[in-house]
Structures are given as C-alpha cells and as structure tokens.
Design a protein around this motif. Structure first.
Motif, mmCIF file in Angstrom:
data_model
loop_
_atom_site.group_PDB
_atom_site.id
_atom_site.type_symbol
_atom_site.label_atom_id
_atom_site.label_comp_id
_atom_site.label_asym_id
_atom_site.label_seq_id
_atom_site.Cartn_x
_atom_site.Cartn_y
_atom_site.Cartn_z
ATOM 1 N N ASP A 62 4.359 1.488 1.538
ATOM 2 C CA ASP A 62 4.187 2.911 1.255
ATOM 3 C C ASP A 62 3.530 3.076 -0.105
ATOM 4 N N ILE A 83 -0.078 3.907 9.299
ATOM 5 C CA ILE A 83 0.987 4.696 9.937
ATOM 6 C C ILE A 83 0.830 6.170 9.579
ATOM 7 N N ALA A 84 0.537 6.442 8.299
ATOM 8 C CA ALA A 84 0.410 7.822 7.820
ATOM 9 C C ALA A 84 -0.546 7.860 6.648
ATOM 10 N N GLY A 85 -1.243 8.985 6.509
ATOM 11 C CA GLY A 85 -2.122 9.182 5.365
ATOM 12 C C GLY A 85 -3.514 8.623 5.577
ATOM 13 N N LYS A 100 -7.594 6.351 8.728
ATOM 14 C CA LYS A 100 -6.531 7.358 8.824
ATOM 15 C C LYS A 100 -5.463 6.861 9.772
ATOM 16 N N ALA A 101 -4.355 7.606 9.829
ATOM 17 C CA ALA A 101 -3.233 7.231 10.704
ATOM 18 C C ALA A 101 -3.737 6.906 12.109
ATOM 19 N N ASP A 121 -0.973 13.023 -0.070
ATOM 20 C CA ASP A 121 0.421 12.744 0.251
ATOM 21 C C ASP A 121 0.652 11.237 0.288
ATOM 22 N N ALA A 123 1.068 7.655 1.693
ATOM 23 C CA ALA A 123 0.407 6.972 2.808
ATOM 24 C C ALA A 123 1.161 5.678 3.090
ATOM 25 N N SER A 124 1.192 5.284 4.360
ATOM 26 C CA SER A 124 1.938 4.094 4.759
ATOM 27 C C SER A 124 1.105 3.229 5.691
#
Length: 142
Positions: A62, A83-85, A100-101, A121, A123-124
């Motif tokens: 993360d 996964i995210a961000g 991107k995710a 935000d 990001a993971s």
C-alpha cells in the motif's frame, strides 16, 4: 525446470491472486512491515516451488499518495497487479507505464524499477514474485 516454466508459474500465481491468502498469519508481527515511510507491505503467502531453490512470494503493498518505492530489483520475476489507485512504473530501459486498478505488469528478473502512486488516494498492488530464495528478495539499485 526451464525458465519458461518458472515464468508460467509466475503468471498462474498472478491469476490466482488473493485466493492464496489462506496462508496468511494476520496476527504475526512479520505479516506487517513498513518498507519505508508511506509504504506498507503485508506478507500474504510464501511457498517453495517444484523448481529447486525457487519460491513464490505474494505481498500486498500500500502506497500513500505521491509516494515512490526506492529503485530496486528482485532475484526473479515479479507480476504487479494493481488492486486500487493509479501507479506509474518505471522499468530500466523502458518507457514509463501507468496502470490503474485491475491492470497488471510483468517485471523481468533483475530489472531495476520504481513504482509511484500518482493518484490522490492510497494505492495498492498485489506483488507476486517467483524468486531464487537463496538471494535477498530486494536489492536497492542506484
């Protein structure tokens, strides 16, 4: 076992993704480690492979907004799945790539690289490594 089989195993592990997380020991101190300020690594699973001396390792990483990893490499292949961000990945000898995710990137063994959270935000990423377990997982590069 051939390099092609090792790389195929890396791809299969990336597809398996979080399904391997059943081996997680979430309450162990080793499961959560801060790599550097703004980056949190969570070890998910680690297994020996049928290839002598190699193992599969999977971690969640993360990143706080604007944070970049140090330039580093691994003693084997990495598959990074966002996964995210939004991340920007800079691999030595290549143009930067923005993911991107839901998108992923293959990073060849020994390739120096930097991952940066370029979003607003957290990001993971899910990092899956197929590596030579006789070497350190991470080597800082200049």
């Amino acid at each position: 076992m051939s390099r092609t089989r090792i790389l195929t195993a890396a791809a299969l592990l990336a597809v398996a993704g979080l399904s391997q997380a059943q081996d997680v020991k979430p309450h162990s101190k080793a499961a959560h480690a801060s790599w550097q300020k703004g980056i949190q690594r969570t070890d998910l699973t680690r297994h020996d492979l049928e290839v002598p001396g190699y193992e599969a390792i999977q971690v969640r990483v993360d990143f706080e907004p604007g944070i970049a990893s140090p330039r580093h490499s691994h003693p084997g292949a990495e598959v990074a799945y966002v996964i995210a961000g939004t991340f920007e990945y800079k691999l030595a000898g290549r143009a930067p790539v923005i993911l991107k995710a839901g998108e992923s990137l293959f990073i060849p063994a020994g390739t120096p690289h930097v991952a940066t959270n370029i979003g607003k935000d957290k990001a993971s990423e899910l990092a899956t490594y197929i590596v030579d377990k006789r070497q350190p997982l991470l080597k800082l590069e200049e």
